[in-house]
Design an enzyme around this catalytic site. Structure first.
Site, PDB file in Angstrom:
ATOM      1  N   GLY A   1       8.510  25.508 -31.925  1.00 21.05           N
ATOM      2  CA  GLY A   1       9.341  24.433 -32.488  1.00 21.05           C
ATOM      3  C   GLY A   1       8.554  23.592 -33.478  1.00 21.05           C
TER       4      GLY A   1
ATOM      5  N   VAL B   1      -6.575  20.797 -41.981  1.00 20.71           N
ATOM      6  CA  VAL B   1      -7.350  22.025 -41.746  1.00 20.71           C
ATOM      7  C   VAL B   1      -7.835  22.591 -43.082  1.00 20.71           C
ATOM      8  CG1 VAL B   1      -7.182  24.444 -40.967  1.00 20.71           C
ATOM      9  CG2 VAL B   1      -6.205  22.608 -39.564  1.00 20.71           C
TER      10      VAL B   1
ATOM     11  N   ARG C   1       9.528  32.218 -34.059  1.00 20.26           N
ATOM     12  CA  ARG C   1       9.265  32.726 -32.710  1.00 20.26           C
ATOM     13  C   ARG C   1       9.192  34.239 -32.858  1.00 20.26           C
ATOM     14  NH1 ARG C   1      12.110  27.732 -30.981  1.00 20.26           N
ATOM     15  NH2 ARG C   1      10.508  26.718 -29.755  1.00 20.26           N
TER      16      ARG C   1
ATOM     17  N   ASP D   1       2.982  25.022 -25.998  1.00 20.95           N
ATOM     18  CA  ASP D   1       2.251  25.816 -24.995  1.00 20.95           C
ATOM     19  C   ASP D   1       2.488  27.320 -25.117  1.00 20.95           C
ATOM     20  OD1 ASP D   1       4.805  25.624 -24.095  1.00 20.95           O
ATOM     21  OD2 ASP D   1       4.299  25.072 -22.040  1.00 20.95           O
TER      22      ASP D   1
ATOM     23  N   THR E   1       4.308  19.217 -31.004  1.00 18.32           N
ATOM     24  CA  THR E   1       5.624  19.259 -30.357  1.00 18.32           C
ATOM     25  C   THR E   1       6.057  17.826 -30.077  1.00 18.32           C
ATOM     26  OG1 THR E   1       6.778  19.785 -28.285  1.00 18.32           O
ATOM     27  CG2 THR E   1       4.418  19.759 -28.155  1.00 18.32           C
TER      28      THR E   1
ATOM     29  N   ASP F   1       7.870  16.718 -27.717  1.00 23.14           N
ATOM     30  CA  ASP F   1       8.107  16.391 -26.300  1.00 23.14           C
ATOM     31  C   ASP F   1       6.920  15.742 -25.584  1.00 23.14           C
ATOM     32  OD1 ASP F   1      10.620  17.402 -26.520  1.00 23.14           O
ATOM     33  OD2 ASP F   1      10.130  19.361 -25.699  1.00 23.14           O
TER      34      ASP F   1
ATOM     35  N   ASP G   1       4.571  17.124 -24.011  1.00 21.52           N
ATOM     36  CA  ASP G   1       4.493  17.713 -22.665  1.00 21.52           C
ATOM     37  C   ASP G   1       3.278  18.617 -22.493  1.00 21.52           C
ATOM     38  OD1 ASP G   1       5.344  19.635 -24.427  1.00 21.52           O
ATOM     39  OD2 ASP G   1       6.964  20.396 -23.178  1.00 21.52           O
TER      40      ASP G   1
ATOM     41  N   ARG H   1      13.370  18.685 -22.028  1.00 24.54           N
ATOM     42  CA  ARG H   1      13.912  19.497 -20.939  1.00 24.54           C
ATOM     43  C   ARG H   1      13.087  19.351 -19.668  1.00 24.54           C
ATOM     44  NH1 ARG H   1      14.648  23.853 -24.495  1.00 24.54           N
ATOM     45  NH2 ARG H   1      16.619  23.310 -25.411  1.00 24.54           N
TER      46      ARG H   1
ATOM     47  N   GLY I   1      15.747  -1.037 -25.276  1.00 24.57           N
ATOM     48  CA  GLY I   1      16.409  -1.924 -24.313  1.00 24.57           C
ATOM     49  C   GLY I   1      17.563  -1.278 -23.565  1.00 24.57           C
TER      50      GLY I   1
ATOM     51  N   GLU J   1      19.883   0.219 -20.539  1.00 22.13           N
ATOM     52  CA  GLU J   1      20.160  -0.302 -19.193  1.00 22.13           C
ATOM     53  C   GLU J   1      19.628   0.655 -18.135  1.00 22.13           C
ATOM     54  OE1 GLU J   1      22.283  -1.227 -21.778  1.00 22.13           O
ATOM     55  OE2 GLU J   1      21.275  -3.106 -21.284  1.00 22.13           O
TER      56      GLU J   1
ATOM     57  N   LYS K   1      27.216  -8.157 -18.712  1.00 25.67           N
ATOM     58  CA  LYS K   1      26.988  -7.256 -19.852  1.00 25.67           C
ATOM     59  C   LYS K   1      28.285  -6.536 -20.204  1.00 25.67           C
ATOM     60  CE  LYS K   1      22.126  -6.198 -19.343  1.00 25.67           C
ATOM     61  NZ  LYS K   1      21.151  -5.200 -18.940  1.00 25.67           N
TER      62      LYS K   1
ATOM     63  N   GLN L   1      15.914  14.600 -34.084  1.00 25.83           N
ATOM     64  CA  GLN L   1      14.684  14.053 -33.497  1.00 25.83           C
ATOM     65  C   GLN L   1      13.439  14.795 -33.971  1.00 25.83           C
ATOM     66  OE1 GLN L   1      15.529  13.148 -29.033  1.00 25.83           O
ATOM     67  NE2 GLN L   1      17.153  14.486 -29.750  1.00 25.83           N
TER      68      GLN L   1
END
Ligand code: ATP
Length: 329
Positions: free
Chosen positions: A16, A28, A77, A108, A131, A133, A135, A177, A191, A193, A219, A261
């Site tokens: 991704g 690089v 991929r 990964d 990435t 995420d 992660d 995920r 902010g 909830e 609220k 995103q």
């Protein structure tokens, strides 16, 4: 310090895409130019390596990309690289072109491929974590994560404007995920909830209870940030339906942020991080390192074995969970 073995480095982006990949490619290439190492830019990830789709890059080949999202080298991929025959073909290309080492910018899966390739054919490989995420174990920040946080916060701010105007409850789904970093941080930053993440099971009852409480406290509108893989196990539309059925006072809407995103100009943080990671990757190869991932920990550049980066889990910050609970009082 320079090992005589590293005369030519190939760089590729895989898996991704993430904002900051271009800044890392630039780094690089420029670090190679600085150290008088030849640099090759491989297109379309491992598939491009198999097909010999690359160009020789010099310092000027990467002008004006530090501020661009996506990846100049394209990402892909490659099913073929998952097979020994595919990797054998890639190795033939590497050998024919006297490539001494690989820098792999990706997640990964890309690191797993790089590690296997290194083991089978002895080509040094260094990973740069790209990435959104966040992660990956061995770095507090992956490339693109900070930019994604800023993008999401900006969008939720906009959603809040309309949520307030119509007294609505919005469920906003963000990427993640297996990891709730984006949801937790943007939820606090915008902010929200409630924040639903894969690491913590809030439970449907508590969610309803909390939304009821916030309605009673005065609220009129609310935002709930939901990570794709939230632990309750319902998708964002099912959650919205459940809440609407059980709390008919709320007018519920869903917004799935999706691929926006991943795009956009990288933040200053990601540009600086990418620049540092690219230099560290090239200089580590020169020092004889291999099968490691460059990362940042406590503000310092670090190296983590690829095997650990792949298997380890980046932990969610429990202090942030507590802060988010206090903020929704
Ligand atoms: P993201 O986290 O954004 O999905 P990623 O790097 O994890 O990025 P993957 O699609 O998992 O993305 O992997 C990218 C590529 O790495 C694969 O298409 C494949 O070519 C290679 N790869 C992944 N796993 C392996 C493996 N076990 N053996 C060989 N190659 C692999």
């Amino acid at each position: 310090m320079k090992s005589s073995k590293i005369n030519k480095i190939a760089v590729l982006t895989s898996g991704g895409d993430a904002p900051g990949m271009n800044a890392a490619i630039r780094s690089v290439v420029r670090a190679c130019a600085f150290h008088k190492i030849e640099c090759i830019g491989v297109y379309k990830g491992y598939q491009g390596l198999i097909e010999g789709e690359f160009k020789i890059f010099n310092a000027r080949s990467v002008n004006n990309i530090i501020n661009k999202g996506g990846t100049k080298l394209k990402s892909a991929r490659s099913k073929e690289f998952r097979t020994l025959e595919g990797r054998q073909k890639a190795f033939e290309i590497v050998k024919e072109n006297s490539i001494d080492a690989l820098v792999v910018i990706g997640g990964d899966g890309s690191f797993t491929g790089g590690m296997i390739f290194q083991k089978e054919f002895g080509i040094p490989v260094i990973g740069i974590p790209g990435t959104i995420d966040n992660d990956i174990f061995g770095t507090s920040h992956t490339l693109g994560y900070d930019t994604a946080l800023n993008t999401v916060v900006e969008v939720i701010d906009k959603i809040r404007d309309t949520a307030i105007s119509h007294s609505r409850l919005f469920f906003v789904e963000v990427m993640g995920r297996d990891a709730g970093h984006i949801a937790l941080n943007t939820g606090i930053g915008a902010g929200a909830e409630e924040i639903l993440i894969p690491e913590e099971d809030m439970g449907l009852d508590r969610l309803l209870e909390s939304l009821k409480k916030s309605k009673i406290s005065g609220k009129a509108s609310s935002i709930v940030v939901v990570a794709e893989g939230d632990k309750i196990g319902k998708n964002v539309f099912e959650l919205a339906e459940y809440v609407e059925t059980n709390l008919p006072d709320y007018e519920v809407r869903v917004s799935v942020l999706g691929h926006m995103q991943r795009g956009g100009a990288p933040s200053c943080f990601d540009r600086v991080l990418a620049s540092r990671m690219g230099v560290k990757a090239v200089e580590s190869l020169m020092e004889g390192e291999s099968s490691v991932m460059v990362g940042i920990q406590n503000g310092q550049m670090t190296l983590t074995p690829l095997s650990k980066a792949i298997k380890g889990k980046s932990k969610i910050n429990t202090e942030l969970i507590r802060v988010s609970e206090i903020m929704t009082t």
